[in-house]
Design a protein around this motif. Sequence first.
Motif, PDB file in Angstrom:
ATOM      1  N   ASN A 150      89.436 -64.423  31.352  1.00  0.00           N
ATOM      2  CA  ASN A 150      89.968 -63.378  30.950  1.00  0.00           C
ATOM      3  C   ASN A 150      88.658 -61.750  31.369  1.00  0.00           C
ATOM      4  OD1 ASN A 150      92.520 -64.212  31.582  1.00  0.00           O
ATOM      5  ND2 ASN A 150      92.093 -64.675  28.832  1.00  0.00           N
ATOM      6  N   LEU A 151      87.735 -62.407  31.350  1.00  0.00           N
ATOM      7  CA  LEU A 151      86.565 -61.691  30.956  1.00  0.00           C
ATOM      8  C   LEU A 151      85.839 -61.305  31.813  1.00  0.00           C
ATOM      9  CD1 LEU A 151      84.776 -62.441  27.308  1.00  0.00           C
ATOM     10  CD2 LEU A 151      85.699 -60.268  28.399  1.00  0.00           C
ATOM     11  N   MET A 152      85.803 -62.743  33.397  1.00  0.00           N
ATOM     12  CA  MET A 152      84.624 -61.834  34.294  1.00  0.00           C
ATOM     13  C   MET A 152      85.696 -62.673  35.815  1.00  0.00           C
ATOM     14  SD  MET A 152      81.293 -61.453  34.077  1.00  0.00           S
ATOM     15  CE  MET A 152      80.488 -62.187  35.141  1.00  0.00           C
ATOM     16  N   ASN A 153      85.668 -61.776  36.379  1.00  0.00           N
ATOM     17  CA  ASN A 153      86.190 -62.876  37.578  1.00  0.00           C
ATOM     18  C   ASN A 153      85.438 -62.226  39.033  1.00  0.00           C
ATOM     19  OD1 ASN A 153      88.687 -63.576  36.195  1.00  0.00           O
ATOM     20  ND2 ASN A 153      89.327 -61.517  35.694  1.00  0.00           N
ATOM     21  N   ALA A 154      85.150 -63.532  39.826  1.00  0.00           N
ATOM     22  CA  ALA A 154      84.492 -63.134  40.819  1.00  0.00           C
ATOM     23  C   ALA A 154      85.591 -63.018  42.017  1.00  0.00           C
ATOM     24  CB  ALA A 154      83.920 -64.314  41.030  1.00  0.00           C
ATOM     25  N   SER A 155      84.845 -62.055  42.717  1.00  0.00           N
ATOM     26  CA  SER A 155      85.831 -61.592  44.002  1.00  0.00           C
ATOM     27  C   SER A 155      85.440 -61.956  45.338  1.00  0.00           C
ATOM     28  CB  SER A 155      85.449 -59.815  43.883  1.00  0.00           C
ATOM     29  OG  SER A 155      83.884 -59.272  44.248  1.00  0.00           O
ATOM     30  N   VAL A 156      84.048 -63.006  45.386  1.00  0.00           N
ATOM     31  CA  VAL A 156      83.813 -64.196  46.283  1.00  0.00           C
ATOM     32  C   VAL A 156      84.641 -64.908  46.192  1.00  0.00           C
ATOM     33  CG1 VAL A 156      81.853 -64.512  47.653  1.00  0.00           C
ATOM     34  CG2 VAL A 156      81.746 -62.482  46.625  1.00  0.00           C
ATOM     35  N   ASP A 157      85.331 -65.642  47.002  1.00  0.00           N
ATOM     36  CA  ASP A 157      86.091 -66.814  47.440  1.00  0.00           C
ATOM     37  C   ASP A 157      84.867 -68.237  47.600  1.00  0.00           C
ATOM     38  OD1 ASP A 157      88.217 -68.487  47.420  1.00  0.00           O
ATOM     39  OD2 ASP A 157      87.180 -68.633  49.906  1.00  0.00           O
ATOM     40  N   GLN A 158      85.055 -69.552  46.443  1.00  0.00           N
ATOM     41  CA  GLN A 158      84.695 -70.424  46.386  1.00  0.00           C
ATOM     42  C   GLN A 158      83.535 -70.331  45.048  1.00  0.00           C
ATOM     43  OE1 GLN A 158      85.251 -71.951  50.355  1.00  0.00           O
ATOM     44  NE2 GLN A 158      85.987 -73.836  49.454  1.00  0.00           N
TER      45      GLN A 158
END
Length: 194
Positions: A150-158
């Motif tokens: 909930n604090l860090m979400n990467a936008s790059v797949d895998q």
Amino acid sequence: MIIRNYTKKDEQGWLRCRILSFLNTAYFDNVLQQKETYENAAIELVAEIDGQIVGLIDVEYEATPKTVCTQQDSIGGMIWHIAVHPDYQRQGIGEALLKAVLQQAKELHIEYFEAWTRDDPWVQMWYEKYEFEKSTSYYHVYLEGNEMKNLMNASVDQFYPVTAFAHYTGKDLEQFQHVKRKHECVCYVKVFNQ
Ligand SMILES: CC(C)(COP(=O)(O)OP(=O)(O)OC[C@H]1O[C@@H](n2cnc3c(N)ncnc32)[C@H](O)[C@@H]1OP(=O)(O)O)[C@@H](O)C(=O)NCCC(=O)NCCS
């Protein structure tokens, strides 16, 4: 004990003194392999006993207000590094380094020192003993594994970040309650009485 200007041949002793002094602080993993150099002019002093570097202070100073420091509209010097070897702490070496750097700073028409430090009460006590005043603060937040949810979400797949270090300048600390390692980073200011 001699207080003198840093020279390039002091680099290994400087690095070792700094790392050892940081071991028992909130900066324990802030390791340098080369001494920092500065864009602007700097006062760089060391304390030496029997050929060993036992203390150090670096102050980078500005020619124009708010180009190095942030807290006043006058000419400031930023204390980027201050450290005393743990075997020699609490014997007045930090005070002697501060006095020596203060004397040079006044000759250079510097009007205040700024320093940022984390939440080690005994280190803060040192600043306060030598009449630095708390000016502002923000947070250093270290996230590991599940703490990232909930604090860090990467936008790059895998792509799966496993640790993160972030600055938090807001006031809602509740959202970091589950985070083990977080530090208040406090700004201290010492305005000189000429
Ligand atoms: C902070 C530091 C530079 C002070 O240098 P020093 O030579 O040990 O300190 P001095 O002898 O000049 O001053 C001693 C005063 O500092 C404070 N202090 C230092 N160490 C302390 C300790 N372990 N417990 C409580 N107070 C302490 C006290 O006010 C003390 O005064 P007192 O002995 O009369 O109670 C040194 O302890 C150090 O290297 N700390 C780790 C590195 C660090 O955190 N640097 C700043 C990061 S930005």
